[in-house]
Design a protein around this motif. Structure first.
Motif, PDB file in Angstrom:
ATOM      1  N   SER A 132      11.452   6.876  -6.757  1.00 41.48           N
ATOM      2  CA  SER A 132      12.411   6.523  -5.680  1.00 41.48           C
ATOM      3  C   SER A 132      11.605   6.205  -4.423  1.00 41.48           C
ATOM      4  N   PHE A 133      11.560   4.920  -4.121  1.00 44.97           N
ATOM      5  CA  PHE A 133      10.765   4.465  -2.983  1.00 44.97           C
ATOM      6  C   PHE A 133      11.512   4.685  -1.671  1.00 44.97           C
ATOM      7  N   GLY A 134      10.756   4.944  -0.619  1.00 41.90           N
ATOM      8  CA  GLY A 134      11.354   5.126   0.706  1.00 41.90           C
ATOM      9  C   GLY A 134      11.589   3.789   1.393  1.00 41.90           C
ATOM     10  N   ASP A 135      12.331   3.838   2.520  1.00 41.14           N
ATOM     11  CA  ASP A 135      12.677   2.617   3.275  1.00 41.14           C
ATOM     12  C   ASP A 135      11.436   1.839   3.706  1.00 41.14           C
ATOM     13  N   LYS A 136      10.398   2.591   4.074  1.00 40.27           N
ATOM     14  CA  LYS A 136       9.227   1.921   4.654  1.00 40.27           C
ATOM     15  C   LYS A 136       8.218   1.466   3.599  1.00 40.27           C
ATOM     16  N   ASP A 137       8.447   1.819   2.331  1.00 41.71           N
ATOM     17  CA  ASP A 137       7.452   1.519   1.300  1.00 41.71           C
ATOM     18  C   ASP A 137       7.200   0.021   1.130  1.00 41.71           C
ATOM     19  N   PHE A 138       8.256  -0.768   1.385  1.00 37.93           N
ATOM     20  CA  PHE A 138       8.073  -2.219   1.253  1.00 37.93           C
ATOM     21  C   PHE A 138       8.211  -2.878   2.635  1.00 37.93           C
ATOM     22  N   GLY A 139       7.645  -2.229   3.644  1.00 41.93           N
ATOM     23  CA  GLY A 139       7.773  -2.687   5.035  1.00 41.93           C
ATOM     24  C   GLY A 139       7.106  -4.023   5.295  1.00 41.93           C
ATOM     25  N   ILE A 140       6.132  -4.379   4.457  1.00 39.93           N
ATOM     26  CA  ILE A 140       5.440  -5.660   4.660  1.00 39.93           C
ATOM     27  C   ILE A 140       5.968  -6.658   3.652  1.00 39.93           C
ATOM     28  N   LYS A 141       6.338  -7.831   4.143  1.00 37.24           N
ATOM     29  CA  LYS A 141       6.883  -8.842   3.255  1.00 37.24           C
ATOM     30  C   LYS A 141       5.806  -9.897   2.965  1.00 37.24           C
ATOM     31  N   VAL A 142       5.509 -10.105   1.680  1.00 32.41           N
ATOM     32  CA  VAL A 142       4.541 -11.147   1.307  1.00 32.41           C
ATOM     33  C   VAL A 142       5.300 -12.466   1.263  1.00 32.41           C
ATOM     34  N   LYS A 143       4.964 -13.385   2.179  1.00 34.11           N
ATOM     35  CA  LYS A 143       5.728 -14.643   2.253  1.00 34.11           C
ATOM     36  C   LYS A 143       5.164 -15.695   1.322  1.00 34.11           C
ATOM     37  N   GLU A 144       3.849 -15.661   1.164  1.00 36.80           N
ATOM     38  CA  GLU A 144       3.210 -16.725   0.385  1.00 36.80           C
ATOM     39  C   GLU A 144       1.872 -16.216  -0.153  1.00 36.80           C
ATOM     40  N   ALA A 147       0.823  -1.218   0.000  1.00 37.68           N
ATOM     41  CA  ALA A 147       0.000   0.000   0.000  1.00 37.68           C
ATOM     42  C   ALA A 147       0.856   1.267   0.000  1.00 37.68           C
ATOM     43  N   ARG A 148       1.930   1.269   0.783  1.00 39.64           N
ATOM     44  CA  ARG A 148       2.754   2.495   0.858  1.00 39.64           C
ATOM     45  C   ARG A 148       3.477   2.739  -0.462  1.00 39.64           C
ATOM     46  N   ALA A 149       4.021   1.666  -1.037  1.00 41.16           N
ATOM     47  CA  ALA A 149       4.741   1.815  -2.307  1.00 41.16           C
ATOM     48  C   ALA A 149       3.775   2.231  -3.419  1.00 41.16           C
ATOM     49  N   TYR A 150       2.578   1.638  -3.432  1.00 45.55           N
ATOM     50  CA  TYR A 150       1.571   2.017  -4.433  1.00 45.55           C
ATOM     51  C   TYR A 150       1.239   3.510  -4.279  1.00 45.55           C
ATOM     52  N   THR A 151       1.114   3.944  -3.012  1.00 48.22           N
ATOM     53  CA  THR A 151       0.787   5.356  -2.764  1.00 48.22           C
ATOM     54  C   THR A 151       1.910   6.246  -3.294  1.00 48.22           C
ATOM     55  N   SER A 152       3.168   5.861  -3.004  1.00 48.84           N
ATOM     56  CA  SER A 152       4.317   6.661  -3.482  1.00 48.84           C
ATOM     57  C   SER A 152       4.311   6.745  -5.004  1.00 48.84           C
ATOM     58  N   ALA A 153       4.025   5.616  -5.658  1.00 48.27           N
ATOM     59  CA  ALA A 153       4.036   5.591  -7.125  1.00 48.27           C
ATOM     60  C   ALA A 153       2.927   6.487  -7.685  1.00 48.27           C
ATOM     61  N   LEU A 154       1.747   6.423  -7.076  1.00 52.33           N
ATOM     62  CA  LEU A 154       0.634   7.262  -7.564  1.00 52.33           C
ATOM     63  C   LEU A 154       0.904   8.744  -7.307  1.00 52.33           C
ATOM     64  N   LEU A 155       1.541   9.039  -6.167  1.00 51.91           N
ATOM     65  CA  LEU A 155       1.891  10.436  -5.882  1.00 51.91           C
ATOM     66  C   LEU A 155       2.882  10.948  -6.922  1.00 51.91           C
ATOM     67  N   ALA A 156       3.865  10.087  -7.265  1.00 53.74           N
ATOM     68  CA  ALA A 156       4.863  10.488  -8.276  1.00 53.74           C
ATOM     69  C   ALA A 156       4.183  10.716  -9.621  1.00 53.74           C
ATOM     70  N   ALA A 157       3.247   9.814  -9.965  1.00 54.29           N
ATOM     71  CA  ALA A 157       2.532   9.945 -11.244  1.00 54.29           C
ATOM     72  C   ALA A 157       1.691  11.219 -11.259  1.00 54.29           C
ATOM     73  N   ALA A 158       0.998  11.481 -10.155  1.00 58.89           N
ATOM     74  CA  ALA A 158       0.135  12.665 -10.074  1.00 58.89           C
ATOM     75  C   ALA A 158       0.968  13.940 -10.168  1.00 58.89           C
ATOM     76  N   GLN A 159       2.134  13.896  -9.519  1.00 58.21           N
ATOM     77  CA  GLN A 159       3.002  15.081  -9.551  1.00 58.21           C
ATOM     78  C   GLN A 159       3.521  15.322 -10.972  1.00 58.21           C
ATOM     79  N   LYS A 160       3.942  14.224 -11.614  1.00 60.35           N
ATOM     80  CA  LYS A 160       4.478  14.345 -12.969  1.00 60.35           C
ATOM     81  C   LYS A 160       3.432  14.934 -13.925  1.00 60.35           C
ATOM     82  N   GLU A 161       2.192  14.453 -13.770  1.00 61.41           N
ATOM     83  CA  GLU A 161       1.136  14.878 -14.707  1.00 61.41           C
ATOM     84  C   GLU A 161       0.399  16.139 -14.246  1.00 61.41           C
ATOM     85  N   GLY A 162       0.710  16.590 -13.037  1.00 59.70           N
ATOM     86  CA  GLY A 162      -0.028  17.738 -12.474  1.00 59.70           C
ATOM     87  C   GLY A 162      -1.500  17.413 -12.289  1.00 59.70           C
ATOM     88  N   SER A 163      -1.780  16.161 -11.900  1.00 58.90           N
ATOM     89  CA  SER A 163      -3.179  15.688 -11.855  1.00 58.90           C
ATOM     90  C   SER A 163      -3.930  16.178 -10.626  1.00 58.90           C
TER      91      SER A 163
END
Ligand code: FAD
Length: 320
Positions: A177-189, A73-89
């Motif tokens: 550029s993702f932050g340290d906490k963006d992938f804080g949850i590890k999907v094991k299975e 969720a955090r990484a997805y949020t960062s990516a969408l924020l970057a996309a929104a910023q790039k496009e001025g959305s």
């Protein structure tokens, strides 16, 4: 200033409900005089991404980081924020599902944007930015006006018919550029449910309640579902009694389905059950009690014993 829309995919294919979200974004873009930039996260082929043009996306912003193949969720949020910023959305759209519900509130908080969760209409721009959504477990509708500059919307899946047009989206790589906490949850299975139509995507659903008497009779539900190409669902007591797995339970405390056809067999129609199914386009109820409350919500009803009706209905569908 394009409208940004998050696209979901699984096993190399874009989910049908994401085409719906893109088409919805295109409708809003048209109303507001702008274009659509679809955001694809993780691994997906160019041809799949280009196909988003058939639903109104001019551009795909692709964040090709394989870690995004699973929801973070955090990484997805960062990516969408970057996309929104790039496009001025100013308008960001996701689906009202697990992914969208994890991401949209985060975006809303970060951007100080008003959020409509579970949109059922295009915005009415004559009266502000007013969107219809269901409230009180589907018993009423609210019309919410988003007054903030930036707007976040999650679209209820299966709300609009898909209309495919000619078109091919262009693909642009987006580096985030993702932050340290963006992938804080590890999907094991990941345990995928094999061989079944995922309920959230099913256009037809056959659902059974306590009136089916026990798991030994579920073959009748499954046979009808197989003939129709439908998914199977159940009421909560059925899942609680372990007659069926919990992922099939629909209602207030279970999943929400909005299929074109929902066949409810031996289910009384308690409000908590209806909360998860009352967005279905057509509801057929089979119940031996003519006073069962579900009949009030049904488009078609059959009063009778499910054990007699189901085999006859299955046979009729087979011979259709
Ligand atoms: P019943 O109420 O026992 O109804 C069985 C029906 O089958 C009856 O209408 C009967 O006439 C019919 N029947 C019996 N025999 C036959 C036959 N041979 N042929 C045809 N019909 C037959 N429930 C949910 O489903 N989903 C939820 O998410 C949910 N969340 C809840 C949350 C809360 C906080 C609470 C308090 C309850 C919740 N419930 C939920 C439970 C809900 O209130 C009902 O108890 C439940 O939906 C009833 O399930 P049912 O219709 O299968 O069983």
């Amino acid at each position: 200033m394009s409208v940004i829309v998050l696209v979901e995919h699984t096993e190399g294919n874009i989910k049908k409900k994401s085409f719906e979200a893109v088409q919805y974004a295109a409708g809003i873009a048209q109303k507001t005089g702008t274009t659509v930039s679809a955001v694809v996260l993780g691994t997906l082929s160019n041809s799949e991404m280009e196909s988003l043009g058939q639903y109104g996306a001019q551009k795909v912003l692709h964040v090709a980081d394989a870690r995004l193949d699973e929801l973070h969720a955090r990484a997805y949020t960062s990516a969408l924020l970057a996309a929104a910023q790039k496009e001025g959305s100013k308008i960001i759209i996701a689906l009202h599902d697990i992914n969208g519900r994890a991401v949209a509130p985060r975006l809303s908080a970060k951007l100080k944007a008003g959020l409509v969760a579970g949109a059922l209409s295009y915005p009415d721009l004559d009266n502000g930015f007013v969107i219809k959504k269901a409230v009180f477990s589907g018993k009423a509708f609210a019309f919410v006006n988003i007054t903030s500059d930036v707007k976040v919307i999650t679209l209820m899946p299966n709300t609009f018919q898909l209309n495919k047009v000619e078109g091919k989206a262009t693909i642009e790589k987006l580096d985030v550029s993702f932050g340290d906490k963006d992938f804080g949850i590890k999907v094991k299975e990941v345990n995928k449910i094999k061989g079944e139509i995922p309920l959230a995507d099913a256009q037809l659903v056959v659902s059974g309640g306590r009136g089916m008497k026990g798991p030994e009779n579920w073959g009748l539900i499954e046979s009808l579902a197989k003939e129709l190409g439908a998914g199977t669902a159940c009421s909560r007591p059925v899942a609680d009694a372990h007659w069926r797995p919990h992922h099939e339970h629909v209602g207030q405390t279970g999943g929400t389905v909005r299929p074109n056809l929902y066949i409810a067999v031996g289910i009384s129609g308690a409000i908590q059950h209806l909360a998860g199914v009352n967005g279905s386009k057509t509801i057929v109820v089979i119940n031996k009690d003519p006073e069962a409350p579900f009949f009030k919500a049904a488009n078609y009803g059959v009063v009778g014993d499910a054990m007699e009706i189901l085999p006859r209905l299955t046979e009729a569908v087979k011979n259709f």
